[in-house]
Structures are given as structure tokens and as C-alpha cells.
Design a protein around this motif. Structure first.
Motif, short mmCIF file in Angstrom:
data_model
loop_
_atom_site.label_atom_id
_atom_site.label_comp_id
_atom_site.label_asym_id
_atom_site.label_seq_id
_atom_site.Cartn_x
_atom_site.Cartn_y
_atom_site.Cartn_z
N LEU A 126 20.13 11.74 -28.21
CA LEU A 126 21.14 12.82 -28.33
C LEU A 126 22.31 12.32 -28.08
N PHE A 127 23.60 12.36 -28.46
CA PHE A 127 24.79 12.29 -28.42
C PHE A 127 26.08 13.52 -27.87
N LEU A 128 26.16 12.74 -27.04
CA LEU A 128 26.74 14.25 -25.77
C LEU A 128 28.51 13.64 -26.65
N ARG A 129 29.79 14.59 -27.08
CA ARG A 129 30.88 13.46 -28.47
C ARG A 129 32.16 14.67 -27.65
N GLY A 130 32.93 13.72 -27.92
CA GLY A 130 33.83 14.95 -27.33
C GLY A 130 35.45 14.11 -26.18
N PHE A 131 36.56 14.88 -25.98
CA PHE A 131 37.15 15.02 -25.32
C PHE A 131 37.53 14.79 -23.56
N GLN A 132 37.23 13.50 -22.88
CA GLN A 132 37.43 14.33 -21.80
C GLN A 132 38.57 13.40 -20.43
N GLU B 150 42.10 27.88 -13.24
CA GLU B 150 42.13 26.70 -13.33
C GLU B 150 42.08 24.72 -14.41
N ASN B 151 40.74 24.93 -13.03
CA ASN B 151 39.81 23.82 -13.26
C ASN B 151 39.38 24.17 -14.90
N PHE B 152 38.51 25.10 -15.13
CA PHE B 152 37.69 25.84 -16.16
C PHE B 152 39.00 25.35 -17.30
N ALA B 153 40.29 25.83 -17.73
CA ALA B 153 41.25 26.01 -18.17
C ALA B 153 41.36 24.73 -18.91
N ALA B 154 41.98 23.71 -17.77
CA ALA B 154 41.87 22.94 -18.65
C ALA B 154 40.80 21.97 -19.28
N ALA B 155 39.67 22.11 -18.72
CA ALA B 155 38.39 22.13 -19.53
C ALA B 155 38.72 22.72 -20.94
N VAL B 156 39.07 23.42 -20.69
CA VAL B 156 39.02 24.42 -22.50
C VAL B 156 38.89 23.79 -23.40
N THR B 157 40.91 22.60 -23.10
CA THR B 157 41.93 22.40 -23.30
C THR B 157 41.80 21.20 -24.31
N ARG C 97 37.80 20.37 -24.53
CA ARG C 97 36.80 21.05 -25.42
C ARG C 97 38.03 21.25 -26.76
N PHE C 98 38.75 22.02 -26.59
CA PHE C 98 39.58 21.99 -28.34
C PHE C 98 39.78 21.08 -28.80
N LYS C 99 40.09 20.44 -28.05
CA LYS C 99 40.76 18.91 -29.09
C LYS C 99 39.64 18.00 -29.33
N ASN C 100 38.12 17.72 -29.14
CA ASN C 100 37.55 17.80 -29.61
C ASN C 100 37.21 16.61 -30.84
N PRO C 101 37.31 15.54 -30.82
CA PRO C 101 37.68 14.81 -32.18
C PRO C 101 36.51 14.83 -32.93
N PHE C 102 35.32 15.26 -32.13
CA PHE C 102 33.92 15.51 -33.63
C PHE C 102 34.15 16.42 -33.56
N ILE C 103 34.68 17.67 -33.92
CA ILE C 103 33.78 18.67 -34.37
C ILE C 103 35.13 19.36 -34.76
N ASP C 104 35.46 19.84 -36.28
CA ASP C 104 36.07 20.36 -36.92
C ASP C 104 36.21 21.52 -37.17
N HIS C 105 36.64 22.90 -35.93
CA HIS C 105 36.60 23.97 -35.69
C HIS C 105 37.17 24.50 -36.43
N ALA C 106 37.26 24.94 -37.33
CA ALA C 106 37.52 25.87 -38.78
C ALA C 106 38.43 27.27 -37.83
N LEU C 107 39.08 27.67 -38.66
CA LEU C 107 40.25 28.66 -37.75
C LEU C 107 39.31 29.88 -38.04
N LEU C 108 39.29 29.57 -39.13
CA LEU C 108 38.80 30.90 -40.27
C LEU C 108 37.30 31.35 -40.11
N SER C 109 36.63 30.53 -39.80
CA SER C 109 35.24 30.40 -39.18
C SER C 109 35.59 31.25 -37.79
#
Length: 494
Positions: A79-85, A344-351, A353-365
Motif C-alpha cells: 500500500l502506498f499512501l501519497r499526498g501533501f501533508q 479549522e483543522n479539518f479545513a486546513a487538511a482539506v486544502t 488534500r486538494f494539493k495532492n501531487p499524486f491525484i489529477d482530480h479533473a474539475l469536469l469529473s
């Protein structure tokens, strides 16, 4: 290249945590990517950090032959857990060793039922998709197996009752992870219906109610699954063949609704895991829907019209990210009742998560079915803000104008609506009735279109013109979008 196994890991001198042998204390209906990156990951951590000492038996809820793939690898997978933290790019690898085997009920249902005879078995986890928790009256007790998941679970629980029904503490703690409201309670309702339909007796029905805990849960982690394009290179680097590689984001949070006594058997606090056991999971679900999902729905349509295509890129644009953060911190958080610091801590984590360099989350999707999404995710924040503040939330109101502008298409074919962003066409996907409505209003003025949308009670369940000033302000924003573009509207608000 050798296939992943305990022997191969020993040959390599693998020094990570492994649990080769332990009692099978968990039965899991579902072997998909999500459960393996979420529930099984947490169980693996519990084994290592809190001595949970449990193996998980996987049971496929549907028929495809996937069991061999798991059993050939002795239940092991990477398992690889990847993101921006915490401002850093993270790529964390872990070999998950809590799975013992995988059973296919369509090949050998008796092997599944035999797990009920195991006195050590205590937990049942499941994620059989949103459609999984359904009552199908055509299912019969003698089916091998029953077609529905609750039917299979009832058959399994009856076997348990026959074996241990006279002993206290031999029922199950059931952790339902399906993405439906009150998932655990709905599962219990279905099981009780089958127990009644199949005439399995009042003693069994009482045992279901008194000796088992059906927990509704909230699950939160984006799981990206098998990295098809990277798999060959990853296996080359690992030095073994792994056909079950799984990937997900770093962030994970699990809320389990049930008595605190669950902690005595499921020691999440000892392992310091992001798992909360509470008597009410709904405030946390509301937090997720309003902040995480609400942020998505309130900014992505405007961001797409402003020229962006990927969520991560939006976070690197000061205007769009600023608009999103103002929406969350100034307009959504004030409508929620959990402690402000938690929100506020959850909101900071959301930002992050949205910066995750491993996920190309398309706006149209993300734009798919935005009408129902706006109603479920954003409208409650709008109404609560107006109730508490006595005024309109500017960014949320603008997001409604972005929604209308995004849906303002001009041609329809094959159940999609075609619209334009600058010189480029894009497709809007939603229920056919929604698309036909927008097509019928394609040439409306801003005022007429806003009025038609706001008064369409089939969309919103109410007339939004009854919210004081809402129609006029939305019309003003839509006019600005048409004249100056969505980006300029965001800039003025951010």
C-alpha cells in the motif's frame, strides 16, 4: 520476478512490520481497493501498535474470480499512501499483512459459513457499495448464497447463532462502511427483515438485537487504487511482483457510532489512530459534506469557467484558492456546531488534500450531477448562514451563479448538454430533466434564467426566491460572469 510472499520478503531482508500468524478475528465483505487502503490499513496499524493480533478473512460480495490473486500472495499487498501533508510531499509505503485469505462465496459458500464457527471471530467489516445494503425479498434462506449482501450476512449470523447462541459475547461488532445514510442501522433493518421473512425464530431475532452491534460509520479517504500506469516500474523497484498494489491519499479519518466499550476490543486510542468512536457520527458527516464536498461543489464550476482543469492547479492560484478558503472559513464553518478549532483543522487538511501531487482530480469529473450536489452540499450552508447572520454569504451565493453559468449550454445530444468555455466546448452531465430544463432556457437573459432556476422547486425542494435578496444578488453575479468572466468575480470576493 518472484511474486510477493512472506518468503520473498524474508529473502529481501524486509524490516517493516509483518504479522504472519494470528487468529482470524475479522470477516470483511469486500476486497476492493477502498477497504484495503482504509479498514485493513487501520487493522494492520492496530496489530503493530496496540497488539490487536488479528487476521482478516476477505469475502467477495460479488462473483468475479479475484480470490486466487489474494491467496497466491498469502494475503500480502503493498500500500502506498501519497499526498501533501504539513507542507511536504509524502509517499509512504507499507506491506499490509493483516489479511489471511480470500474466500469466494460463489465457489464455496460453506467455507464462508465455516468462519462463523470460529470462536475468535468478533468483527465484521463491509463496503458493498451504495447499492449493497438493499433488501431483496426474492432471496431465500436456502440460496447458496443469497443474492443480496444483507441476505448473506443473515445466513452467516444464523450459523453463528446455531453455534454460539447460548453464549454471551459471541455476537459481532459490525462496521458498515457503505456510503449511505445510517449505513449500520439500514443493514440491521435488512437483516431483521430476512430473519422474519425466513421464519428463523424469535430467539434468533432477539440474539441479533442484543448480542450484535451494528455500527454506522463515516469513512474519509480518497483511494486511487491500482496504479496501472506505474505498476511495472513500482514492482521493479520493489523487487517482487505484486498484482494487488493499492494507492490512496495520506489523510484518513474513520468515525464509528457505537458504545465506548468497543474500545476495549478495538483499541484505537492505544494506537493513536484517526478513528473516533462516538455516540453520534452525524456532526462529523455534516462537517465532511459541508466543508470537503461543499468546497468542491462551490468552487470547481467557477474555477473551470476561469480556465482551470485540475483541482491541484486551483490550489496554486491565489485567487481561486482564496475564494475557496473564504467560502470555507467565513461562510461554512460559522454554520457548523463542532468546536471551531476542530473545524479549522479539518479545513486546513482539506486544502492540503486538494494539493495532492499524486491525484489529477479533473474539475469536469467533479462537475457531474452538480444540481443535486449543490442542493445537498451547499444549500444547507446558505440557509444556515442566512438564519444565523441575517445576510447572504457572498461566496456561496456567487457559487450558485457559477453553477448556472456552467449549465448554460446550447445543444443536447446523447443525454449530455454542450456548453462553451471561451472557444472550447465542454459537456455538462446531469439528470436528463435537468439538462432539458437548461436547454429550454439557453437564450434567456440573466434575470430570466436566474428566476427560472431559483423557482424550479423540482431541483431544490423549495422556491429559492423566498430567500431575501438571493435572486437579485445571483442575477448580479451572473451578469458579471457573462461580462467579465468567472475569474474576475472570484478576484473581487477572494
Amino acid at each position: 520476478m518472484k511474486k510477493l510472499s512472506y518468503a520473498v520478503l524474508k529473502e529481501q531482508g524486509y524490516d517493516g512490520y509483518l504479522l504472519e500468524s494470528a487468529p482470524e478475528r475479522v470477516l470483511q465483505f469486500g476486497e476492493g481497493n477502498f477497504l484495503r487502503a482504509f479498514v485493513d490499513y487501520f487493522i494492520d496499524e492496530l496489530n503493530e501498535k496496540a497488539g490487536f493480533n488479528s487476521k482478516v478473512v476477505l469475502c467477495q460480495p460479488i462473483a468475479p474470480d479475484l480470490d486466487d490473486r489474494f491467496n497466491e500472495q498469502e494475503g500480502l499487498y503493498t500500500l502506498f499512501l501519497r499526498g501533501f501533508q504539513d507542507g511536504k510531499k509524502i509517499n509512504k509505503k507499507r506491506v499490509i499483512s493483516c489479511v489471511s485469505r480470500c474466500l469466494n462465496p460463489y465457489k464455496d459458500f460453506e467455507a464462508v459459513l465455516a468462519c462463523a464457527d470460529n470462536p475468535d471471530l468478533r468483527f465484521i467489516a463491509c463496503n458493498t457499495t451504495e447499492a449493497g445494503i438493499t433488501y431483496d425479498s426474492s432471496c431465500q434462506f436456502n440460496d447458496v448464497p443469497a443474492g443480496s449482501y444483507p441476505g448473506k450476512l443473515t445466513q452467516f449470523m444464523y450459523r453463528r447463532f446455531q453455534k454460539f447462541g447460548q453464549e454471551a459475547g459471541k455476537g459481532f461488532i459490525i462496521l458498515s462502511c457503505e456510503l449511505i445514510e445510517d449505513n449500520g442501522k439500514e443493514l440491521e433493518k435488512c437483516v431483521l427483515k430476512y430473519a422474519t421473512q425466513w421464519n428463523l425464530g424469535e430467539d434468533f431475532i432477539n440474539w441479533i438485537k442484543t448480542e450484535n452491534i451494528f455500527c454506522s460509520t463515516l469513512v474519509d479517504r480518497i483511494v486511487t487504487g491500482y496504479p496501472r500506469t506505474e505498476a511495472a516500474a513500482i514492482c521493479e523497484e520493489l523487487g517482487y511482483e505484486d498484482n494487488l498494489i493499492d494507492t490512496g491519499e495520506i489523510f484518513g479519518f474513520w468515525v464509528i457510532e457505537g458504545p465506548q466499550s468497543i474500545k476495549d476490543e478495538f483499541p484505537v486510542d492505544k494506537a493513536n489512530l484517526p478513528i473516533l468512536i462516538t455516540d453520534n457520527h452525524k456532526p462529523y458527516k455534516q462537517r465532511k459534506v459541508r466543508i470537503l464536498n461543499g468546497a468542491h461543489t462551490s468552487f470547481v464550476l467557477g474555477a473551470y469557467l476561469a480556465g482551470q482543469d485540475i483541482v491541484r492547479d486551483c490550489m496554486n492560484d491565489d485567487v481561486i484558492c482564496g475564494f475557496m478558503n473564504k467560502t470555507i472559513y467565513d461562510e461554512i464553518i460559522p454554520t457548523l456546531d463542532l468546536p471551531k478549532t476542530e473545524l479549522e483543522n479539518f479545513a486546513a487538511a482539506v486544502t492540503e488534500r486538494f494539493k495532492n501531487p499524486f491525484i489529477d482530480h479533473a474539475l469536469l469529473s467533479i462537475s457531474l450531477n452538480s444540481t443535486s450536489k449543490w442542493k445537498a452540499r451547499v444549500m444547507p450552508s446558505l440557509k444556515k448562514y442566512v438564519e444565523r447572520k441575517g445576510t447572504l454569504p457572498a461566496c456561496i451565493t456567487a457559487s450558485f451563479a457559477f453553477y448556472i453559468a456552467f449549465y448554460n449550454g446550447y445543444a443536447m445530444s446523447e443525454d449530455v448538454l454542450t456548453a462553451k468555455r471561451a472557444a472550447n466546448e465542454y459537456t455538462v452531465k446531469d439528470d436528463k430533466a435537468v439538462l432539458e430544463f437548461y436547454l429550454a432556457h439557453k437564450d434567456d437573459s440573466a434575470a430570466d434564467l436566474v428566476h427560472a432556476v431559483c423557482t424550479n422547486t423540482s431541483f431544490w425542494g423549495e422556491d429559492l426566491t423566498q430567500i431575501s435578496g438571493f435572486e437579485a444578488v445571483v442575477c448580479n453575479y451572473l451578469t458579471q460572469i457573462r461580462e467579465n468572466g468567472a475569474y474576475e468575480v472570484m478576484k473581487a470576493l477572494a
